[in-house]
Design a protein around this motif. Structure first.
Motif, PDB file in Angstrom:
ATOM      1  N   MET A 156       0.761  -1.239  -0.081  1.00  0.00           N
ATOM      2  CA  MET A 156       0.128   0.027  -0.034  1.00  0.00           C
ATOM      3  C   MET A 156       0.997   1.224  -0.014  1.00  0.00           C
ATOM      4  SD  MET A 156      -3.037   1.209   0.073  1.00  0.00           S
ATOM      5  CE  MET A 156      -3.136   2.887  -0.379  1.00  0.00           C
ATOM      6  N   GLN A 157       1.920   1.145   0.743  1.00  0.00           N
ATOM      7  CA  GLN A 157       2.832   2.252   0.649  1.00  0.00           C
ATOM      8  C   GLN A 157       3.392   2.584  -0.848  1.00  0.00           C
ATOM      9  OE1 GLN A 157       3.317   4.643   3.383  1.00  0.00           O
ATOM     10  NE2 GLN A 157       4.322   5.808   1.567  1.00  0.00           N
ATOM     11  N   ASP A 158       3.838   1.677  -1.317  1.00  0.00           N
ATOM     12  CA  ASP A 158       4.416   1.654  -2.617  1.00  0.00           C
ATOM     13  C   ASP A 158       3.225   2.415  -3.760  1.00  0.00           C
ATOM     14  OD1 ASP A 158       6.790   0.442  -2.016  1.00  0.00           O
ATOM     15  OD2 ASP A 158       5.816  -1.656  -2.468  1.00  0.00           O
ATOM     16  N   ILE A 159       2.038   1.903  -3.375  1.00  0.00           N
ATOM     17  CA  ILE A 159       0.774   2.583  -4.258  1.00  0.00           C
ATOM     18  C   ILE A 159       0.805   3.953  -4.004  1.00  0.00           C
ATOM     19  CG2 ILE A 159      -1.628   2.606  -4.531  1.00  0.00           C
ATOM     20  CD1 ILE A 159      -0.441   0.161  -5.661  1.00  0.00           C
ATOM     21  N   GLU A 160       0.936   4.355  -2.672  1.00  0.00           N
ATOM     22  CA  GLU A 160       0.717   5.854  -2.355  1.00  0.00           C
ATOM     23  C   GLU A 160       1.800   6.696  -2.868  1.00  0.00           C
ATOM     24  OE1 GLU A 160      -0.319   7.130   1.500  1.00  0.00           O
ATOM     25  OE2 GLU A 160      -1.032   5.063   2.186  1.00  0.00           O
ATOM     26  N   GLY A 175      -7.898 -11.758   6.545  1.00  0.00           N
ATOM     27  CA  GLY A 175      -7.620 -11.948   8.098  1.00  0.00           C
ATOM     28  C   GLY A 175      -6.191 -11.430   8.123  1.00  0.00           C
ATOM     29  N   LYS A 176      -5.550 -10.540   7.540  1.00  0.00           N
ATOM     30  CA  LYS A 176      -4.318  -9.963   7.720  1.00  0.00           C
ATOM     31  C   LYS A 176      -4.464  -8.233   8.006  1.00  0.00           C
ATOM     32  CE  LYS A 176      -1.815 -13.232   4.632  1.00  0.00           C
ATOM     33  NZ  LYS A 176      -0.982 -13.356   3.633  1.00  0.00           N
ATOM     34  N   PRO A 177      -3.491  -7.749   8.499  1.00  0.00           N
ATOM     35  CA  PRO A 177      -3.521  -6.422   8.836  1.00  0.00           C
ATOM     36  C   PRO A 177      -3.025  -5.690   7.489  1.00  0.00           C
ATOM     37  CG  PRO A 177      -1.850  -7.380  10.364  1.00  0.00           C
ATOM     38  CD  PRO A 177      -2.228  -8.476   9.558  1.00  0.00           C
ATOM     39  N   VAL A 178      -3.682  -4.553   7.436  1.00  0.00           N
ATOM     40  CA  VAL A 178      -3.385  -3.687   6.011  1.00  0.00           C
ATOM     41  C   VAL A 178      -1.930  -3.427   5.645  1.00  0.00           C
ATOM     42  CG1 VAL A 178      -3.959  -1.522   5.072  1.00  0.00           C
ATOM     43  CG2 VAL A 178      -5.640  -2.476   6.506  1.00  0.00           C
ATOM     44  N   ALA A 179      -1.252  -3.310   6.673  1.00  0.00           N
ATOM     45  CA  ALA A 179       0.241  -3.231   6.418  1.00  0.00           C
ATOM     46  C   ALA A 179       0.704  -4.339   5.747  1.00  0.00           C
ATOM     47  CB  ALA A 179       1.020  -3.406   7.591  1.00  0.00           C
ATOM     48  N   GLU A 180       0.241  -5.591   5.649  1.00  0.00           N
ATOM     49  CA  GLU A 180       0.710  -6.923   5.168  1.00  0.00           C
ATOM     50  C   GLU A 180       0.063  -7.042   3.646  1.00  0.00           C
ATOM     51  OE1 GLU A 180       0.695 -10.072   7.921  1.00  0.00           O
ATOM     52  OE2 GLU A 180       1.404  -9.200   9.593  1.00  0.00           O
ATOM     53  N   ILE A 181      -1.049  -6.358   3.449  1.00  0.00           N
ATOM     54  CA  ILE A 181      -1.639  -6.584   2.290  1.00  0.00           C
ATOM     55  C   ILE A 181      -0.696  -6.094   1.071  1.00  0.00           C
ATOM     56  CG2 ILE A 181      -3.443  -5.793   0.624  1.00  0.00           C
ATOM     57  CD1 ILE A 181      -4.163  -7.778   3.127  1.00  0.00           C
ATOM     58  N   HIS A 182      -0.495  -6.748   0.090  1.00  0.00           N
ATOM     59  CA  HIS A 182       0.108  -6.665  -1.163  1.00  0.00           C
ATOM     60  C   HIS A 182      -0.347  -6.990  -2.395  1.00  0.00           C
ATOM     61  CE1 HIS A 182       3.341  -6.884   1.872  1.00  0.00           C
ATOM     62  NE2 HIS A 182       4.142  -6.199   1.089  1.00  0.00           N
ATOM     63  N   PHE A 183      -0.353  -6.032  -3.318  1.00  0.00           N
ATOM     64  CA  PHE A 183      -1.040  -6.197  -4.673  1.00  0.00           C
ATOM     65  C   PHE A 183      -0.098  -6.750  -5.729  1.00  0.00           C
ATOM     66  CE2 PHE A 183      -2.938  -2.581  -2.635  1.00  0.00           C
ATOM     67  CZ  PHE A 183      -4.141  -3.144  -2.186  1.00  0.00           C
ATOM     68  N   HIS A 184      -0.541  -7.610  -6.597  1.00  0.00           N
ATOM     69  CA  HIS A 184       0.326  -8.178  -7.452  1.00  0.00           C
ATOM     70  C   HIS A 184       0.522  -7.199  -8.536  1.00  0.00           C
ATOM     71  CE1 HIS A 184       1.375 -10.266 -11.478  1.00  0.00           C
ATOM     72  NE2 HIS A 184       1.993 -11.279 -10.608  1.00  0.00           N
ATOM     73  N   GLU A 185       1.957  -6.935  -9.144  1.00  0.00           N
ATOM     74  CA  GLU A 185       2.419  -5.816 -10.029  1.00  0.00           C
ATOM     75  C   GLU A 185       1.708  -5.613 -11.029  1.00  0.00           C
ATOM     76  OE1 GLU A 185       6.138  -3.919 -11.833  1.00  0.00           O
ATOM     77  OE2 GLU A 185       6.689  -5.753 -10.874  1.00  0.00           O
ATOM     78  N   VAL A 186       1.436  -6.425 -12.013  1.00  0.00           N
ATOM     79  CA  VAL A 186       0.674  -6.527 -13.161  1.00  0.00           C
ATOM     80  C   VAL A 186      -0.864  -5.818 -12.817  1.00  0.00           C
ATOM     81  CG1 VAL A 186      -0.547  -7.414 -15.338  1.00  0.00           C
ATOM     82  CG2 VAL A 186       1.898  -7.988 -14.670  1.00  0.00           C
ATOM     83  N   GLY A 187      -1.496  -6.552 -11.778  1.00  0.00           N
ATOM     84  CA  GLY A 187      -2.764  -6.167 -11.462  1.00  0.00           C
ATOM     85  C   GLY A 187      -2.847  -4.925 -11.034  1.00  0.00           C
ATOM     86  N   THR A 188      -2.012  -4.558 -10.216  1.00  0.00           N
ATOM     87  CA  THR A 188      -1.782  -2.988  -9.854  1.00  0.00           C
ATOM     88  C   THR A 188      -1.512  -2.114 -10.806  1.00  0.00           C
ATOM     89  OG1 THR A 188      -0.459  -3.980  -7.632  1.00  0.00           O
ATOM     90  CG2 THR A 188      -0.472  -1.627  -8.388  1.00  0.00           C
ATOM     91  N   LEU A 189      -0.819  -2.291 -11.867  1.00  0.00           N
ATOM     92  CA  LEU A 189      -0.637  -1.214 -12.879  1.00  0.00           C
ATOM     93  C   LEU A 189      -2.024  -1.258 -13.610  1.00  0.00           C
ATOM     94  CD1 LEU A 189       2.881  -2.230 -14.344  1.00  0.00           C
ATOM     95  CD2 LEU A 189       2.087  -0.176 -12.833  1.00  0.00           C
ATOM     96  N   ASP A 190      -2.819  -2.458 -13.718  1.00  0.00           N
ATOM     97  CA  ASP A 190      -4.004  -2.028 -14.513  1.00  0.00           C
ATOM     98  C   ASP A 190      -4.945  -1.456 -13.743  1.00  0.00           C
ATOM     99  OD1 ASP A 190      -3.778  -3.391 -17.047  1.00  0.00           O
ATOM    100  OD2 ASP A 190      -4.433  -5.208 -16.395  1.00  0.00           O
ATOM    101  N   ALA A 191      -5.093  -1.713 -12.269  1.00  0.00           N
ATOM    102  CA  ALA A 191      -6.025  -1.114 -11.272  1.00  0.00           C
ATOM    103  C   ALA A 191      -5.662   0.221 -11.122  1.00  0.00           C
ATOM    104  CB  ALA A 191      -5.909  -1.984 -10.014  1.00  0.00           C
TER     105      ALA A 191
END
Length: 394
Positions: A89-93, A125-141
């Motif tokens: 999420m920090q990378d996204i920001e 069931g994980k903290p937001v800080a541990e949520i990661h998005f797949h790079e390709v999906g991230t770029l699309d999204a």
């Protein structure tokens, strides 16, 4: 009132919403703009075409020159992109902060991604800080989310309404296995929003689509009475037995009016304490507003005029409370037309904590005001003057 109505009878995804909104604007100008904001390795295209005899637009995202399939935030691809890293999420920001877009677009996009992160956190069931998005999906999204934020800014509706959301049925394949439709993250995002399953098998509403609707839409329901200026058709990439598209209607609706009842009575033999109690009980019973006015009555007696505003269906309840908690033996009734501005609430940030902010729009008026109780709470907590608390966006 300038109103945008989104018809989601075949669900919603980020690319579908982008395409539908794009049809309300200058396509070429927008594509030049979004391809210049700095999304790494990404080029977005808009393809005009016809499906089921209807003309519309379908979006295409190219990563490193290769046209990508539509990936959502909860999807992973296991073919030639499987080696890509995951993004926090920090990378996204940090990525969004680097785009050459307005501060409003940045703030909106980050807020939407935080909704997605919260939904994924709840689903897994994980903290937001541990949520990661797949790079390709991230770029699309990211392209979809930032694109919709830019288009909403350009269209600039005073109000956004959407139909109940068709989410589909059966199951969806993703990195975590075979999940029921709606996927857990989508279901979480659509809490308190009307949705339905229907007979179409497949995932019609993606987490990205759900987050965009949750963030921007202030009201869900049937299409209002609207004088339409333009209509956009945004096609999805998935094929179903019915046309997969979002329709966007942009036009004017009447500003909100409603009928209310004004109940009044004169009080010249009650103490201030009892009148105060009567006001509390009327508010607790659901009155829209209750207030008092000092008046003079016969024999030069000072008195209080009690006024209670309520909806027509609340009349009997309010009359019961007035007779129960005051000494009056008669209540006057007036039926009134009430003209109201559209009210929404957001949360903004200060150096001392979060503050709710009310936005008021309609009749050509637009203004905002911080919630005073929140400001007062922060002054007490941090020992600062109220005028030292400054609102700011991300």
């Amino acid at each position: 009132m300038k109103t945008l109505y989104l018809e989601c009878s075949m669900g919603a995804a980020g690319d579908m919403l982008t395409a539908a909104l794009l049809e309300l604007c200058d396509k070429q100008k927008f594509l030049e703009k979004i391809n210049a904001i700095g999304i790494p390795k990404v080029t977005e295209e808009a393809n005009s075409g016809s499906k089921c005899g209807i003309c519309g637009t379908q979006m295409s995202v190219r990563v490193d020159g290769i046209a990508e399939e539509s990936h959502d935030v909860h999807e992973h691809t296991h073919h030639h992109h499987a080696h890509h890293a995951h993004t926090s999420m920090q990378d996204i920001e940090n990525l969004i902060h680097g785009f050459t877009v307005s501060e409003k677009v940045k703030s909106d996009a980050i807020a939407i991604y935080k909704l997605l992160a919260e939904a994924e956190s709840h689903a897994h069931g994980k903290p937001v800080a541990e949520i990661h998005f797949h790079e390709v999906g991230t770029l699309d999204a990211v392209t979809d989310i930032v694109g919709v934020c830019m288009l909403i800014e350009e269209v600039a509706p005073e109000k956004i309404i959407a139909s109940p959301i068709h989410v589909g049925s059966s199951h969806v394949h993703c990195a975590h296995g075979i999940l029921p439709v709606p996927a857990p993250a989508t279901a979480y995002l659509l809490q308190n929003i009307p949705m339905y399953g229907g007979t179409v098998e497949g995932e019609l509403c993606t987490p990205t689509g759900a987050a965009l609707l949750k963030y921007f839409v202030s009201e869900f329901g049937n299409m209002p009475v609207i004088k339409t200026d333009s209509i956009g058709y945004g096609f999805g990439k998935k094929e179903f037995s019915r046309l997969s598209c979002v329709r966007a209607f942009l036009g004017d609706t009447e500003d909100q009016t409603e009928q209310i009842i004004e109940l009044k009575c004169n009080l010249d033999d009650m103490t201030g304490e009892r009148i105060g109690l009567a006001l509390e009980r009327l508010f607790e019973a659901g009155a829209l507003d209750v207030f008092t006015t000092p008046i003079g009555m016969k024999k030069n007696r000072p008195a209080i005029l009690l006024t209670c505003l309520c909806r027509p269906q609340q009349r009997d309840t309010m009359l019961h409370e007035i007779f129960k908690h005051t000494t009056t033996i008669g209540v006057r009734e007036t039926l009134c037309n009430r003209y109201v501005l559209d009210r929404t609430e957001t949360v903004q940030h200060t150096q001392y904590g979060n503050v709710r902010v009310k936005q008021i729009r309609g009749y050509g008026v637009e203004r905002s005001k911080p919630e005073f109780d929140d400001l007062a709470r922060l002054t007490q907590k941090h020992g600062v003057a109220i005028d030292k608390i400054k609102l700011f966006e991300y």
